[in-house]
Write a protein that holds these residues in place. Structure first.
Motif: not given
Length: 428
Positions: A84, A86-89, A196, A199, A226
Motif C-alpha cells: 500500500s 498508505d503513510e503508516g504502511h 511519503l 515513496h 494528520k
C-alpha cells in the motif's frame, strides 16, 4: 504479489543459518510485530564446523568453541500483510529497511561500550538470482545475537526502571550519540526521507535512500500532519491554541520547534535511537549496563529527543521532581534537582572527549527544552502516557519563559531557516 510469502520462521531460519554452516535446533515465536507485520523468534543453532563456531563465538563475545556447540540467536522476520501507499504502511516498511542497514552496516563500527546485538545474517546478503533469493522473496529477515545471555533483565513497562537502570540507560545513550559523531557521512543525500517523500522519490526514479532515517524517530511533525491538523481543530485541548496558532515569524510554535529540531548538518547532531523506552532495553543483573534494541527509527537528530521520550515514558517520577511535587503538581514546573542531575550525567558523558565550548551546558538545556515541547506536541495530538503531569507542567513553564521563546525565534525565522549553524561538521 502473486506468490505466497515465505513467512514460516523455521524455514527462513534454516535457509539463513545454512549460509554460515549452522544447523537449526529450535525456533520459538516470542513476539508478533505491530499490525501483523511479522514476528520475532528465539532460535537455537548448532555450529557444524570450527570456522562457523569461531565466527559465532566472536559475535557473541565469548571464547572460541569447538564445533557442535549451540548458540542462542534472534530472528526478526518481516512478512507484511499488504502492499500500500498508505503513510503508516510506508513508514513501517522503510523502518524495517533502515533497521537492517543499521545492524549490518553501523553496529560493527560502534564502540564496545555501546552494547547492541551483532548481526549474523540478513536478507540484504542474498545473492541476486540465487535459489535462496527466490525462496525468500517478499520478506525481510535478520538473525542476530540474543542479548539476553549477557543482559538477562528486561526493562519492562514504563516507570519500572530502577535508578541504577536509568543511569545505565543514560550512559548508553551518551555513548551511542557520542560514538556516532565519527560515523556520520559528509553528505546527507543518502538518508531515507519521510515516508511519503521517500515513496515519491522512488516512484519517480530520482533515487533511493539507502542509509538511516534523515530524521530519526517517528513522531516528528513532517510525518504527523494528520494528528497536528486534528489538534489544531480540537477546541477542548489546551495545547491547540498555543501549539498551532501562527506566531510572529509566520509559523506556529509547533512548526518553529520542528524546524529547529530538523537535522541539517550541525556539529552536535548525532544518530539517535528514535524510540527510547524501557520496553526496548535489557540490562545486566546489576542494572548498571544496558543494551538497547528495536532500531527501526534510528537516524539523525539531537540526542535530547531520545531523552525526552525516556524521561516521560520510563523514568520513575520521583527521580525527576522533588518529593513535595509528586502529590501536588503546580500548573507550571521549573526544572527540579532530579531532572537536572540526570541531564548533567548524560551531558558530561556526551562531551567528555570534546573541547569545553563544543556543546555548552546552556545551549544543551535550550535544546532539551525544545525537545520537550516537541514531544508534548506529539502526545497532545496522539494521546498522553507516562509522566503526563510532569511533561505538561514542564512545557507550560518552558513556553511561558520569554528567554526560551526569544532564543527560539532568534534561531528560526519566518522562512523556516535555522541560524544555529555553529561549527558545522566540526566534531572535534
Amino acid at each position: 504479489m502473486s506468490h505466497t510469502l515465505p513467512n514460516d520462521p523455521t524455514q527462513v531460519a534454516k535457509i539463513m543459518l545454512s549460509w554460515h554452516d549452522l544447523e537449526l535446533i529450535s525456533c520459538t515465536t516470542i513476539q508478533t510485530l505491530w499490525a501483523g507485520y511479522g514476528q520475532i523468534c528465539a532460535i537455537t543453532a548448532r555450529a557444524n564446523t570450527p570456522e562457523s563456531s569461531n565466527h559465532l563465538s566472536k559475535l557473541c563475545g565469548v571464547e572460541p568453541r569447538a564445533a557442535g556447540f549451540t548458540y542462542n540467536l534472534i530472528l526478526k522476520l518481516i512478512s507484511p500483510p499488504r502492499a500500500s501507499a498508505d503513510e503508516g504502511h510506508l513508514r513501517k516498511m522503510l523502518s524495517y529497511e533502515v533497521e537492517q542497514r543499521f545492524y549490518s552496516d553501523v553496529v560493527p563500527l560502534l564502540d564496545e561500550e555501546v552494547h547492541v546485538a551483532k548481526c549474523l545474517a540478513s536478507t540484504r546478503d542474498l545473492v541476486s538470482g540465487s535459489r535462496d533469493e527466490e525462496q525468500l522473496a517478499g520478506i525481510m529477515a535478520t538473525i542476530m545475537i540474543d542479548l539476553r545471555d549477557a543482559f538477562p533483565v528486561m526493562g519492562g513497562k514504563r516507570s519500572a526502571l530502577s535508578s541504577v537502570q536509568v543511569h545505565g540507560a543514560l550512559d548508553w545513550l551518551a555513548a551511542f550519540h557520542r560514538c556516532s559523531w565519527a560515523l556520520l557521512p559528509d553528505s546527507m543525500d543518502g538518508y531515507v526521507l519521510p515516508p511519503l517523500q521517500e515513496h515519491r522519490r522512488r516512484e519517480s526514479g530520482d533515487g533511493v535512500g539507502d542509509g538511516l532515517w534523515l530524521n530519526g524517530g517517528y513522531t516528528y511533525l513532517a510525518t504527523r500532519m494528520k494528528e497536528y491538523t486534528a489538534l489544531s481543530e480540537d477546541d477542548d485541548s489546551e495545547w491547540s491554541e498555543c501549539m498551532c496558532t501562527e506566531g510572529e515569524n509566520g509559523l506556529s510554535l509547533a512548526e518553529t520547534v520542528a524546524v529547529f529540531l530538523s537535522p541539517r548538518g550541525r556539529a552536535i547532531e548525532s544518530y539517535i535511537h528514535g524510540d527510547v523506552k524501557s520496553e526496548n532495553l535489557f540490562t545486566s543483573k546489576k542494572g548498571d549496563e544496558v543494551a538497547f534494541f528495536d532500531f527501526q527509527y534510528v537516524g539523525l537528530g539531537l540526542g535530547v529527543c531520545d531523552l525526552a521520550k525516556l524521561f516521560t515514558c520510563s523514568v520513575p517520577l520521583e527521580m525527576l521532581v522533588d518529593e513535595d511535587v509528586v502529590d501536588n503538581f503546580p500548573e507550571r514546573l521549573e526544572m527540579c534537582d532530579g531532572e537536572s542531575e540526570l541531564l548533567k550525567r548524560y551531558h558530561e558523558k556526551l562531551v567528555r572527549d570534546k573541547k569545553s565550548d563544543f556543546y555548552e551546558w546552556g545551549t544543551f538545556l535550550r535544546h532539551w527544552e525544545t525537545a520537550l515541547v516537541d514531544w508534548c506536541r506529539f502526545q497532545a495530538s496522539w494521546g498522553f502516557w507516562g509522566n503526563t503531569e510532569w511533561l505538561e507542567a514542564r512545557v507550560r513553564a518552558i513556553i511561558h519563559d520569554k528567554a526560551w521563546t526569544g532564543w527560539l525565534y532568534e534561531n528560526v525565522d519566518g522562512r523556516g531557516f535555522v541560524r544555529d549553524f555553529s561549527r558545522k561538521h566540526d566534531r572535534s
